[in-house]
Design a protein around this motif. Sequence first.
Motif: not given
Length: 312
Positions: A49-60, A72-89
């Motif tokens: 994506s060309t959004d803020l997250f996409g710019d950070r992904l490219i810089r990293r 290639r870049r696109g104007t659509e948003p970046t995919t998001l993943a919500v992470v849940g952590l168990a006690e063992d990590g």
Amino acid sequence: MIVVAGEALVDLVPTPDGALAPRLGGGPYNVAVATGRLGTPTSFLSRVSTDLFGDRLIRRLHASGVRTDLVRRGTEPTTLAVVGLAEDGSARYSFYVEGTADRLVVDPGPLPDGTDAVSFGTLSLVLEPGASTYERVLWREAERGALTVLDPNIRTGLIDDPLAYRDRYDSWLSHVGLLKLSIEDARWLADLDDDAGLPDVLDVARDWQRTGPAAIVLTLGGDGLVVLSGTGEVIHVPPVPVTVVDTIGAGDTVHGALLAWLHAHDALSTEAVRGLDRTNWAKALGYAGAAAALTCSRAGAEPPFSAELGMT
């Protein structure tokens, strides 16, 4: 050069105070970062994506030594993943993928001269229309003679038809030179019970190996790594002791470190992988396990740089 093909996304990871902190990730993205940080010539193939997250992904990627000529870049948003952590990590994920940039990846055609290996996996081989695009690249590069590496990295919440996906996975195996996957993913792909032991999984892996892969590497979490080698030998390497913060990106680091080790030892071909003996597999898995342990010792997918590891 190694080309890593697949999605880049943002993990929203819980912090001690209950907030969600954005961490750059995605299975293939993490593999590319891990490989690049370990000093291996690496290029990332994706649509970002060309959004803020996409710019950070490219810089990293650039900061990790990864080329982005095939991005290639696109104007659509970046995919998001919500992470849940168990006690063992350990981590579980829920995804926001509708209308995101990475799903609209464009086939780049034949990859650049000097591409020795191409890596695939995770969401990019599930979500259409991108999945069919990456599949075409897999077939074409395998037929060209590149070492193709696959980590299915199953995310069951995004697989609407498990039977159809398993059939599709089976169709890839004849085009795969090196298969890397977790024991949990192997159980799911083979439709085994969740408590099926390693011997049962290895029986299935032998069937897969007869179909195509020169070797199959299994990650066993806290029990280390196992490879079914090109000679059919089973080689186990115990885990590296570590205080686990979380396991985000651990399997991807194993994947990237294996690629880096194969590159450093002039073994980036299907025949070279098939010919690795017990001693070399022990070194390769030991290196990959040490890299993954460092990733587990810090929050989020933060693979190590080469200065943190000694190549053997």
